[in-house]
Design an enzyme around this catalytic site. Structure first.
Site, PDB file in Angstrom:
ATOM      1  N   GLU A 115       0.818  -1.219   0.000  1.00 50.68           N
ATOM      2  CA  GLU A 115       0.000   0.000   0.000  1.00 50.68           C
ATOM      3  C   GLU A 115       0.850   1.265   0.000  1.00 50.68           C
ATOM      4  O   GLU A 115       0.533   2.240  -0.685  1.00 50.68           O
ATOM      5  CB  GLU A 115      -0.915   0.000   1.229  1.00 50.68           C
ATOM      6  CG  GLU A 115      -1.800   1.243   1.305  1.00 50.68           C
ATOM      7  CD  GLU A 115      -2.561   1.313   2.619  1.00 50.68           C
ATOM      8  OE1 GLU A 115      -3.394   2.223   2.748  1.00 50.68           O
ATOM      9  OE2 GLU A 115      -2.321   0.471   3.505  1.00 50.68           O
ATOM     10  N   ASP A 116       1.956   1.269   0.769  1.00 47.53           N
ATOM     11  CA  ASP A 116       2.691   2.509   1.019  1.00 47.53           C
ATOM     12  C   ASP A 116       4.048   2.594   0.335  1.00 47.53           C
ATOM     13  O   ASP A 116       4.728   3.607   0.459  1.00 47.53           O
ATOM     14  CB  ASP A 116       2.899   2.687   2.538  1.00 47.53           C
ATOM     15  CG  ASP A 116       1.581   2.864   3.273  1.00 47.53           C
ATOM     16  OD1 ASP A 116       0.606   3.317   2.646  1.00 47.53           O
ATOM     17  OD2 ASP A 116       1.519   2.536   4.478  1.00 47.53           O
TER      18      ASP A 116
END
Length: 717
Positions: A115-116
């Protein structure tokens, strides 16, 4: 990790190791990866906790996961100012202390990378395999949705689906939320409150349902501190004041230890401090706290049989408080929890609560599904699957979770989903009822026959007319008890619909969503027709409204249904009134009701006079072709049988009705009064000519002294 008070400064909190300094770990993480021949210092605490539960675990994959997570998150900082890598490390440490297996810990280290960072799922799959990739993907999908108020329903729908596919996804999510709650102080107060409320309403109940008490109790304390700071501080002060050398629990624990040693029972006796919310609940319940209310005794033994041996010794050597005894070993809770609960009176009248369980039970009580390891691991001797599937068959999946997965697919409206999810999670106890075919139904405590009907038959339960509970006729509103045998009774008329009253008795999301959905598709059915309400509302002589004859079975979803009755307007929809169920050769009269339909009554029906008194003009109605038979399904009639109470009366009446070739559409049996019983049946006959013979057959049943056509009086005006 244990389910003790969440405050690290609380004097009653006991830990097997000091609290980890995450800031120091963050500084270590910034130094970058180390050589391949040893684990990085930053993850050594995770390895130590993991090896405590899994001595033979291969830590190589954990080292590789840490190296990837640290390098991909390098340069990212949390709002608290710490390096971001401290967050996946902390989440993984929480799970390691709970005893999670290596695959879960690996996915936990990587749960934010896709996600990051620039890491892709394909890379995760290539380096760590399908299982880790599956878990990381599941957690990532949960994180992609905003936690704003409008997004909450869809967020938790995704969470629910992910949990159902693999409960380890929810384990990682709960640990993730716990660490975020621990570090929530850097956010604005209003955001802290919003996150705490969501945690309270959904995540804490989910932790309870998954049996992860260690996470649940600490989350409860953290939420308590944010949403009720004054009460939290009062409770904190009470716990601090209760700490001292004269702890009454210590005295009782010593006595219990000596008693079990003298009996030759090998056991470990511990004092288990209550967490903050637990102390607060006891205080609200009792008003003034006793010295023994700040903790409980925990007795750990080796075998199940030893639990009962301990119980016997305690009840023999101490005065037991019988009302406090509960056996969750013979009847485990829905979340896998097993223990014996009792309370004994110690010296000077001090009452101590005692939990008795095996070491294995204690591990499951603390860690719940986390302690089960990988429920999806295939037996090496089993044939390998040729094609992977997103839908996993989990034999350990709790029954409540399977039900939630079933109904969430039907809850198309987000508000309905959110409301029913919260209501269902609020249910903390399940019952098991038996079907007549030998199967079982798991229902929440307080469930009714309505819930059982929808659990067994789905949308077919719209035609339910009653039930048999333990062999006796019962209304759909009847609340079921654990161990009951239930048989929902369905009408043969497939166009029937539910009653709005059913929503008052439905406890399961499946039932409420199905009923609400039916009324959404049939908005005219949600509000009773004024004329129908007069004639077929709550019956006289105490008949329950849910069991009386309603107009719904006489309505069709696909157009007017043939009734064999002719009125002046050939295009009007005609229906037979449920209050008097006319059959040939009854004399008829009708009234125009909402929507232009004509409801036809017997001329002597009390509803006729009531309609005329309020100025409703009658409509001329007659039987078609002089015979008036329904062209497709015979005719209906409501009969009242007056009888003296006796065993097997209901069975004999039902047999007489069946012998006369009549079908029971609905039935009610009023409570006996002076040894007399009134039965009301709405029946379908293939031909009205068979009515006299049917009534004679019912009168011939021993104990029946009268059978007559129903005459429901309708209130005027």
């Amino acid at each position: 990790m244990s389910a003790e008070a969440a405050d690290p400064g609380a004097p009653l909190r006991r830990r097997s190791r000091p609290r980890i300094d995450l800031r120091r770990l963050g500084r270590v993480a910034l130094r970058g990866p180390v050589s391949r021949d040893r684990l990085p210092d930053a993850i050594s605490h995770v390895a130590e906790a993991h090896r405590a539960h899994h001595p033979d675990a291969d830590l190589t994959i954990l080292r590789r996961a840490y190296v990837l997570a640290e390098s991909s998150h390098r340069g990212q900082m949390r709002k608290s100012g710490e390096p971001y890598i401290t967050h996946p490390l902390a989440v993984t440490l929480i799970l390691a202390e709970l005893g999670a297996e290596t695959t879960t810990l690996t996915a936990s280290l990587l749960h934010d990378t896709v996600e990051d960072t620039e890491v892709t799922l394909d890379q995760v799959k290539e380096q760590f395999g399908d299982e880790v990739c599956y878990l990381v993907d599941g957690v990532t999908k949960l994180e992609k949705v905003d936690y704003g108020a409008a997004a909450e329903p869809e967020t938790f729908r995704k969470m629910l689906v992910a949990t159902g596919n693999d409960v380890r996804v929810m384990s990682i999510k709960l640990a993730d939320r716990l660490h975020n709650m621990r570090t929530l102080g850097v956010m604005r107060p209003e955001k802290q409150a919003r996150i705490a409320k969501v945690t309270r309403d959904v995540l804490i109940p989910l932790a309870e349902r998954l049996g992860v008490q260690a996470l649940k109790t600490e989350l409860e304390d953290l939420v308590f501190a944010i949403l009720h700071p004054e009460e939290y501080e009062e409770t904190r002060a009470l716990i601090a004041a209760a700490t001292g050398p004269d702890d009454p629990l210590e005295t009782i624990a010593d006595n219990v230890t000596h008693t079990l040693r003298d009996a030759g029972i090998s056991a470990e006796v511990l004092i288990r401090p209550r967490h903050f919310v637990s102390v607060h609940r006891v205080r609200r319940k009792r008003g003034e706290l006793r010295g023994t209310d700040f903790g409980r005794l925990l007795v750990l033994v080796g075998e199940d049989a030893d639990c009962y041996a301990v119980l016997g010794e305690l009840h023999t050597c101490f005065t037991p408080v019988i009302s406090e005894f509960k056996d969750f070993i013979a009847a485990p809770k829905f979340n896998l929890y097993q223990s014996l609960h009792t309370a004994v009176v110690g010296p000077e009248g001090a009452v101590a609560e005692v939990l008795i369980r095996t070491h294995r039970m204690h591990k499951v009580a603390e860690a719940g599904v986390v302690a089960l390891g990988n429920p999806y691991a295939q037996d090496p001797a089993a044939a390998p699957q040729t094609e992977p599937s997103d839908e996993r068959a989990d034999p350990t999946r709790p029954g409540w979770l399977s039900r939630l997965l079933d109904w969430q697919e039907s809850a198309t409206d987000p508000d309905t989903f959110w409301t029913t999810l919260r209501d269902d999670l609020a249910q903390d106890r399940e019952i098991t009822v038996f079907r007549t075919d030998g199967g079982t139904l798991g229902l929440p405590a307080g469930a009714s026959c309505v819930d059982a009907a929808y659990a067994q038959y789905g949308d077919l339960a719209h035609t339910a007319i009653g039930a048999r509970v333990n062999g006796r006729l019962a209304t759909l509103s009847t609340v079921l008890s654990d161990g009951d045998t239930v048989q929902p009774l369905l009408a043969q008329d497939t166009v029937s619909g539910p009653s709005p009253d059913w929503l008052d008795h439905a406890r399961t999301p499946a039932a409420r969503i199905a009923i609400t959905g039916w009324f959404s598709d049939h908005p005219d059915e949600a509000k009773p027709d004024p004329e129908t309400a007069d004639a077929t509302g709550p019956g006289t002589r105490g008949e329950p409204a849910a069991a009386t004859e309603r107009e719904a079975p006489a309505r069709s979803r696909s157009g007017p249904r043939p009734t064999g009755v002719v009125v002046d307007d050939p295009n009007a929809q005609v229906r037979l009134a449920g209050c008097c169920t006319p059959v040939p050769p009854d004399e008829l009269t009708g009234f125009v009701v909402r929507g232009g339909a004509v409801t036809v009554h017997r001329r002597e029906c009390p509803a006729v006079a009531a309609m005329q008194e309020i100025g409703r003009a009658p409509v001329v109605a007659r039987w078609a072709d002089g015979e008036g038979r329904e062209s497709d399904a015979g005719c209906r009639v409501t009969l009242v049988a007056e009888s003296f109470g006796r065993p097997r009366l209901l069975a004999d009446l039902t047999e007489a009705i069946a012998t006369a070739d009549a079908a029971i559409v609905s039935a009610t049996v009023e409570p006996p009064s002076e040894q007399r019983v009134r039965h009301t049946y709405t029946l379908r006959l293939p031909d009205a000519a068979g009515l006299p013979g049917l009534m004679r057959a019912m009168r011939d049943v021993a104990g029946v002294y009268d059978v007559s056509r129903a005459q429901h009086p309708a209130p005027a005006g």
